[in-house]
Design a protein around this motif. Structure first.
Motif, PDB file in Angstrom:
ATOM      1  N   ALA A  41       0.846  -1.194   0.000  1.00 50.32           N
ATOM      2  CA  ALA A  41       0.000   0.000   0.000  1.00 50.32           C
ATOM      3  C   ALA A  41       0.881   1.244   0.000  1.00 50.32           C
ATOM      4  O   ALA A  41       2.006   1.218   0.501  1.00 50.32           O
ATOM      5  N   PRO A  42       0.391   2.358  -0.535  1.00 54.32           N
ATOM      6  CA  PRO A  42       1.177   3.600  -0.505  1.00 54.32           C
ATOM      7  C   PRO A  42       1.305   4.130   0.913  1.00 54.32           C
ATOM      8  O   PRO A  42       0.487   3.814   1.796  1.00 54.32           O
ATOM      9  N   ASP A  43       2.300   4.961   1.154  1.00 54.61           N
ATOM     10  CA  ASP A  43       2.515   5.524   2.482  1.00 54.61           C
ATOM     11  C   ASP A  43       1.313   6.333   2.965  1.00 54.61           C
ATOM     12  O   ASP A  43       1.031   6.384   4.165  1.00 54.61           O
ATOM     13  N   SER A  44       0.608   6.981   2.036  1.00 56.26           N
ATOM     14  CA  SER A  44      -0.559   7.776   2.430  1.00 56.26           C
ATOM     15  C   SER A  44      -1.593   6.932   3.150  1.00 56.26           C
ATOM     16  O   SER A  44      -2.310   7.426   4.026  1.00 56.26           O
ATOM     17  N   TRP A  45      -1.676   5.640   2.800  1.00 58.78           N
ATOM     18  CA  TRP A  45      -2.674   4.757   3.394  1.00 58.78           C
ATOM     19  C   TRP A  45      -2.408   4.548   4.891  1.00 58.78           C
ATOM     20  O   TRP A  45      -3.328   4.315   5.664  1.00 58.78           O
ATOM     21  N   PHE A  46      -1.149   4.657   5.302  1.00 56.38           N
ATOM     22  CA  PHE A  46      -0.783   4.479   6.712  1.00 56.38           C
ATOM     23  C   PHE A  46      -0.684   5.805   7.469  1.00 56.38           C
ATOM     24  O   PHE A  46      -0.746   5.811   8.697  1.00 56.38           O
ATOM     25  N   ASN A  47      -0.518   6.904   6.752  1.00 56.66           N
ATOM     26  CA  ASN A  47      -0.255   8.178   7.411  1.00 56.66           C
ATOM     27  C   ASN A  47      -1.432   9.139   7.426  1.00 56.66           C
ATOM     28  O   ASN A  47      -1.503  10.011   8.303  1.00 56.66           O
ATOM     29  N   GLU A  48      -2.342   9.030   6.486  1.00 56.83           N
ATOM     30  CA  GLU A  48      -3.401  10.020   6.324  1.00 56.83           C
ATOM     31  C   GLU A  48      -4.763   9.445   6.683  1.00 56.83           C
ATOM     32  O   GLU A  48      -5.076   8.296   6.359  1.00 56.83           O
ATOM     33  N   ALA A  49      -5.569  10.263   7.355  1.00 51.21           N
ATOM     34  CA  ALA A  49      -6.909   9.849   7.760  1.00 51.21           C
ATOM     35  C   ALA A  49      -7.711  11.097   8.103  1.00 51.21           C
ATOM     36  O   ALA A  49      -7.163  12.200   8.201  1.00 51.21           O
ATOM     37  N   SER A  50      -9.008  10.920   8.305  1.00 54.13           N
ATOM     38  CA  SER A  50      -9.904  12.047   8.579  1.00 54.13           C
ATOM     39  C   SER A  50      -9.986  12.329  10.073  1.00 54.13           C
ATOM     40  O   SER A  50     -10.140  11.398  10.884  1.00 54.13           O
ATOM     41  N   VAL A  51      -9.931  13.599  10.435  1.00 57.41           N
ATOM     42  CA  VAL A  51     -10.055  13.969  11.842  1.00 57.41           C
ATOM     43  C   VAL A  51     -11.482  13.707  12.316  1.00 57.41           C
ATOM     44  O   VAL A  51     -12.433  13.694  11.527  1.00 57.41           O
ATOM     45  N   VAL A  52     -11.620  13.492  13.614  1.00 55.14           N
ATOM     46  CA  VAL A  52     -12.943  13.302  14.207  1.00 55.14           C
ATOM     47  C   VAL A  52     -13.253  14.488  15.123  1.00 55.14           C
ATOM     48  O   VAL A  52     -12.345  15.174  15.601  1.00 55.14           O
ATOM     49  N   LEU A  53     -14.552  14.700  15.359  1.00 54.19           N
ATOM     50  CA  LEU A  53     -14.994  15.873  16.095  1.00 54.19           C
ATOM     51  C   LEU A  53     -15.559  15.500  17.462  1.00 54.19           C
ATOM     52  O   LEU A  53     -16.095  14.401  17.653  1.00 54.19           O
ATOM     53  N   ASP A  54     -15.441  16.421  18.398  1.00 56.19           N
ATOM     54  CA  ASP A  54     -15.988  16.256  19.740  1.00 56.19           C
ATOM     55  C   ASP A  54     -17.513  16.308  19.667  1.00 56.19           C
ATOM     56  O   ASP A  54     -18.087  17.226  19.066  1.00 56.19           O
ATOM     57  N   VAL A  55     -18.192  15.330  20.267  1.00 55.98           N
ATOM     58  CA  VAL A  55     -19.652  15.269  20.167  1.00 55.98           C
ATOM     59  C   VAL A  55     -20.331  16.397  20.939  1.00 55.98           C
ATOM     60  O   VAL A  55     -21.501  16.709  20.695  1.00 55.98           O
ATOM     61  N   HIS A  56     -19.630  17.032  21.858  1.00 59.07           N
ATOM     62  CA  HIS A  56     -20.217  18.115  22.648  1.00 59.07           C
ATOM     63  C   HIS A  56     -19.918  19.486  22.062  1.00 59.07           C
ATOM     64  O   HIS A  56     -20.788  20.358  22.034  1.00 59.07           O
ATOM     65  N   THR A  57     -18.707  19.705  21.594  1.00 61.75           N
ATOM     66  CA  THR A  57     -18.313  21.035  21.120  1.00 61.75           C
ATOM     67  C   THR A  57     -18.271  21.163  19.606  1.00 61.75           C
ATOM     68  O   THR A  57     -18.287  22.271  19.075  1.00 61.75           O
ATOM     69  N   GLY A  58     -18.169  20.040  18.912  1.00 59.65           N
ATOM     70  CA  GLY A  58     -18.014  20.071  17.468  1.00 59.65           C
ATOM     71  C   GLY A  58     -16.613  20.422  17.012  1.00 59.65           C
ATOM     72  O   GLY A  58     -16.349  20.526  15.814  1.00 59.65           O
ATOM     73  N   GLU A  59     -15.696  20.578  17.956  1.00 56.12           N
ATOM     74  CA  GLU A  59     -14.322  20.930  17.620  1.00 56.12           C
ATOM     75  C   GLU A  59     -13.507  19.683  17.268  1.00 56.12           C
ATOM     76  O   GLU A  59     -13.817  18.573  17.697  1.00 56.12           O
ATOM     77  N   GLU A  60     -12.453  19.893  16.485  1.00 57.88           N
ATOM     78  CA  GLU A  60     -11.563  18.800  16.112  1.00 57.88           C
ATOM     79  C   GLU A  60     -10.896  18.224  17.349  1.00 57.88           C
ATOM     80  O   GLU A  60     -10.385  18.969  18.196  1.00 57.88           O
ATOM     81  N   LEU A  61     -10.893  16.903  17.466  1.00 58.67           N
ATOM     82  CA  LEU A  61     -10.297  16.249  18.625  1.00 58.67           C
ATOM     83  C   LEU A  61      -8.783  16.115  18.425  1.00 58.67           C
ATOM     84  O   LEU A  61      -8.326  15.747  17.339  1.00 58.67           O
ATOM     85  N   PRO A  62      -7.989  16.420  19.441  1.00 60.36           N
ATOM     86  CA  PRO A  62      -6.536  16.252  19.304  1.00 60.36           C
ATOM     87  C   PRO A  62      -6.166  14.783  19.155  1.00 60.36           C
ATOM     88  O   PRO A  62      -6.895  13.891  19.595  1.00 60.36           O
ATOM     89  N   THR A  63      -5.034  14.530  18.524  1.00 62.77           N
ATOM     90  CA  THR A  63      -4.586  13.163  18.289  1.00 62.77           C
ATOM     91  C   THR A  63      -3.335  12.864  19.107  1.00 62.77           C
ATOM     92  O   THR A  63      -2.662  13.765  19.605  1.00 62.77           O
ATOM     93  N   SER A  64      -3.054  11.561  19.240  1.00 56.49           N
ATOM     94  CA  SER A  64      -1.874  11.111  19.983  1.00 56.49           C
ATOM     95  C   SER A  64      -1.127  10.066  19.168  1.00 56.49           C
ATOM     96  O   SER A  64      -1.703   9.388  18.311  1.00 56.49           O
ATOM     97  N   GLU A  65       0.155   9.935  19.452  1.00 58.52           N
ATOM     98  CA  GLU A  65       0.975   8.930  18.783  1.00 58.52           C
ATOM     99  C   GLU A  65       0.560   7.531  19.248  1.00 58.52           C
ATOM    100  O   GLU A  65       0.137   7.340  20.396  1.00 58.52           O
TER     101      GLU A  65
END
Length: 327
Positions: free
Chosen positions: A291-315
């Motif tokens: 698979a290309p590297d993008s398949w392992f590195n890229e994805a869609s952000v998810v939103l907080d169900v209460h605020t609608g803001e983008e949820l921070p990510t972790s390693e």
């Protein structure tokens, strides 16, 4: 466990341009447009008898608002609310009437940070399965699964299996037997919800079921003819894991869609999960190509169900980000 979760049933996804998204999803991929208003596009597959399985919501930025599961009865929503509340997970009832075509809905952030939704009822519509005169593009049949990148796959797997009653069909393990990815299901196929090791929480892709491999091939031809060849990220190919014939696409906002057909039945109670070594080249693609590297590195952000803001990510907790093999 008092609640009965049936299957993955819809995804609510932000997009930045509804007209551009409609051209991709409806005109090229062949989704059925149930309804549209100024801010929403409601889509379904040909086989689906309910109002929608994909909501595209106009927004300034992409993001995943909800991944929704259908439950057997209304009372199971109340039981889920109590269950999540007792665990301190702050479940939230959506205001009645704020979402088109769907009944009472409950949202909650799962322990990995993913925005889950649960509902029991959705408005019925005409099933288009035998309207062969209306088949277009990939001839999308129905929603099949979601796949999410999470920081800790083993923790996510434990919660969904031990607390929500999911079962495991297949999984990927490292050399020291740590679970790198897991395919979990409620309906009797390979998966409703998969988890993979990566920066998360993020939605990796939404999978939609097709009737046969030739629908995948035909879709590639349609995409190329309509100027969307660049949207093809990976495939066509066959997964070793799940045995499915697949194609991965990126929509105009970068969200990843999988076209998926040919997995198998998992309903027997004595079905044993299948283990794959992470570095087995046949695991992700049975034919062995990477698979290309993008398949392992890229994805869609998810939103907080209460605020609608983008949820921070972790390693992720596991260091290895992708298989290590020579093709």
């Amino acid at each position: 466990m008092d609640f009965n979760i049936i299957r993955i049933a819809r995804v609510v996804m932000n997009v930045t341009d509804l007209d551009r998204s409609r051209a991709f999803y409806v005109d090229a991929l062949g989704f059925v447009e149930t309804e549209r208003d100024e801010d929403h596009l409601y889509l379904r597959g040909l086989e689906e008898h309910v109002h929608h399985s994909l909501v595209l919501k106009k927004s300034e930025k992409p993001g995943i608002q909800a991944m929704a599961y259908k439950v057997m009865e209304e009372q199971h929503l109340d039981q889920l609310y109590t269950f999540f509340k007792d665990k301190g997970m702050r479940p939230k009832w959506m205001d009645q009437g704020c979402q088109r075509g769907i009944g009472r809905t409950l949202r909650v952030q799962d322990p990995s940070g993913l925005p889950l939704e649960f509902f029991a009822e959705m408005e019925g519509v005409e099933r288009m399965l035998q309207r062969y005169d209306l088949y277009r593009g990939a001839r999308i049949q129905r929603i099949d699964h979601v796949n999410c990148m999470v920081q800790d796959v083993e923790a996510a797997q434990s919660f969904y299996m031990n607390e929500l009653g999911f079962r495991c069909s297949e999984y990927t393990a490292t050399e020291d037997d740590r679970v790198w990815a897991a395919w979990l299901h409620r309906k009797p196929t390979v998966h409703d919800h998969a988890f993979m090791n990566g920066v998360g929480p993020r939605l990796h892709h939404v999978g939609f079921s097709l009737s046969d491999p030739m629908s995948v091939i035909h879709c590639c031809d349609v995409l190329a003819a309509k100027g969307y060849a660049h949207a093809i990220e990976r495939g066509p190919g066959r997964h070793g894991l799940s045995n499915a014939f697949f194609l991965y696409l990126r929509d105009p906002d970068g969200n990843r869609i999988e076209l998926y057909t040919g997995d198998y039945l998992t309903s027997d109670p004595d079905f044993k999960p299948i283990r794959w070594d992470l570095n087995d080249p046949r695991r992700a693609t049975f034919w062995g190509h990477a698979a290309p590297d993008s398949w392992f590195n890229e994805a869609s952000v998810v939103l907080d169900v209460h605020t609608g803001e983008e949820l921070p990510t972790s390693e992720p907790v596991l260091q290895q980000r992708k298989p290590d093999f020579v093709t």
